[in-house]
Each structure stands twice: as C-alpha cells, then as structure tokens.
Design a protein around this motif. Structure first.
Motif, PDB file in Angstrom:
ATOM      1  N   THR A 152       0.832  -1.202   0.000  1.00  0.00           N
ATOM      2  CA  THR A 152       0.000   0.000   0.000  1.00  0.00           C
ATOM      3  C   THR A 152       0.868   1.254   0.000  1.00  0.00           C
ATOM      4  O   THR A 152       0.467   2.281  -0.529  1.00  0.00           O
ATOM      5  N   GLY A 153       2.064   1.161   0.556  1.00  0.00           N
ATOM      6  CA  GLY A 153       2.978   2.299   0.587  1.00  0.00           C
ATOM      7  C   GLY A 153       3.655   2.589  -0.735  1.00  0.00           C
ATOM      8  O   GLY A 153       4.395   3.563  -0.854  1.00  0.00           O
ATOM      9  N   GLY A 154       3.434   1.745  -1.744  1.00  0.00           N
ATOM     10  CA  GLY A 154       4.004   1.974  -3.061  1.00  0.00           C
ATOM     11  C   GLY A 154       5.145   1.035  -3.393  1.00  0.00           C
ATOM     12  O   GLY A 154       5.527   0.163  -2.596  1.00  0.00           O
ATOM     13  N   ASP A 155       5.694   1.230  -4.581  1.00  0.00           N
ATOM     14  CA  ASP A 155       6.700   0.313  -5.113  1.00  0.00           C
ATOM     15  C   ASP A 155       7.993   0.315  -4.301  1.00  0.00           C
ATOM     16  O   ASP A 155       8.649  -0.717  -4.191  1.00  0.00           O
ATOM     17  N   LYS A 156       8.370   1.458  -3.718  1.00  0.00           N
ATOM     18  CA  LYS A 156       9.627   1.456  -2.956  1.00  0.00           C
ATOM     19  C   LYS A 156       9.508   0.546  -1.731  1.00  0.00           C
ATOM     20  O   LYS A 156      10.468  -0.131  -1.375  1.00  0.00           O
ATOM     21  N   PHE A 157       8.344   0.462  -1.113  1.00  0.00           N
ATOM     22  CA  PHE A 157       8.152  -0.450   0.014  1.00  0.00           C
ATOM     23  C   PHE A 157       8.081  -1.896  -0.473  1.00  0.00           C
ATOM     24  O   PHE A 157       8.617  -2.800   0.171  1.00  0.00           O
TER      25      PHE A 157
END
Length: 176
Positions: free
Chosen positions: A139-144
């Motif tokens: 949910t925090g995006g691709d970096k997570f």
C-alpha cells in the motif's frame, strides 16, 4: 511433497492505487486451478491492537474494510483470520502439518510487512516459502514493495522470490 498457496490480506481496506492491480492478477492465478490447497488470510484490526496503540493506525476495523475483495472472494474456501502481521500461527501450522505441506507459495498485501513476516516465519518453522512478486504489492508503493523483496531475498534466499507470473509449467520448477 505437498504445497499450497497463501493469499495474504487482499481485502477492501488494503486496496489503493498502489495495490489495485493485484486482485486481477491473483484471480488469473486462481483460475488456473494449479493449487490443491488455497488459503486466504484476513487481517482484523482490534481496538487494543499495537497498530492502534503504537502506530495510530485505525484502518481495517470495519467489516467492509475487512472483506476479501469481490474479484477473488468466490475462491476463498479456507480463510484464516489474523490480528498480527504473520499468517504463520498455530492454526496455519496445524493445517500444513495435517495436509503434509512443506512448501508454501505466498502472495498478497503488503510485501514489506505481512507477506515478509509470514514468509520468514514459515522459513523459521522449516517450511519452504516462495514469495510471488508478480502477485504482491504494498500500500505504501513500489519502494516499500521493493524494500520488502530485498529484505526477503536476504532472509529466505533470492531463489525463493518468484518474479514471473506462474502457470502449471513454471510452477513445477519450484516443486522439484
């Protein structure tokens, strides 16, 4: 050697712009019917949870948020509720032992938390985990998502991260 698919927390409350592509991908995997055992987990946040007490995170409290997404809900014959990151608990370990399952394929939400913690916990219980990158997101995006995969590659082994979409043929590579 028996194997199964764990689908971690693909619930309404975890669907965001960063994760909204995952239900359709998982549905396409499920439609292939290549797993004899498919286990869904459902995260339930509780009023006294550490997520509320320490992170001030109040999501996944309502039945609407907790519901498995409609696209894949018809496939959810076995659902284990959980109130913490991991799906590796006495209930799931008993299920795996009863069905003589020694390899688990794991996908879902979030790669950097629940998927990661579940995979590491199964690893530490001598059950071989394979994380399905194509069928997971954060949910925090691709970096997570990428951070979770990087940590997992160190903790459970880079060969236990499956990057390609699965079908019956390439699944067999992991069953030898």
């Amino acid at each position: 050697m028996n194997f199964c698919l764990f689908i971690i927390d693909i619930q309404n409350g975890f669907i965001t712009q960063n994760t909204n592509h995952i239900p359709q991908r998982v549905k396409s995997l499920l439609e292939q019917n290549i797993f004899e055992h498919v286990i869904f987990t459902k995260f339930i946040n509780t009023p006294n949870s550490p997520y509320i007490k320490y992170l001030n995170w109040h999501d996944l409290m309502s039945p609407v948020e907790q519901k498995i997404v409609d696209e894949i809900e018809p496939f959810s014959q076995v659902i284990f509720d959980k109130t913490i990151y991991t799906a590796c608990n006495e209930e799931t370990l008993n299920f795996l032992k009863k069905n003589d399952i020694q390899k688990v394929f794991i996908c879902g939400l979030d790669t950097d938390s629940c998927v990661l913690k579940t995979a590491v916990d199964f690893f530490e219980n001598d059950i071989i985990p394979y994380v399905l990158e194509y069928y997971s997101a954060s949910t925090g995006g691709d970096k997570f998502h990428q951070a979770g995969l990087l940590v997992l590659s160190q903790m459970i082994g880079v060969n236990n991260i499956v990057i390609e979409p699965l079908d019956r043929q390439n699944l067999n590579k992991y069953l030898l």
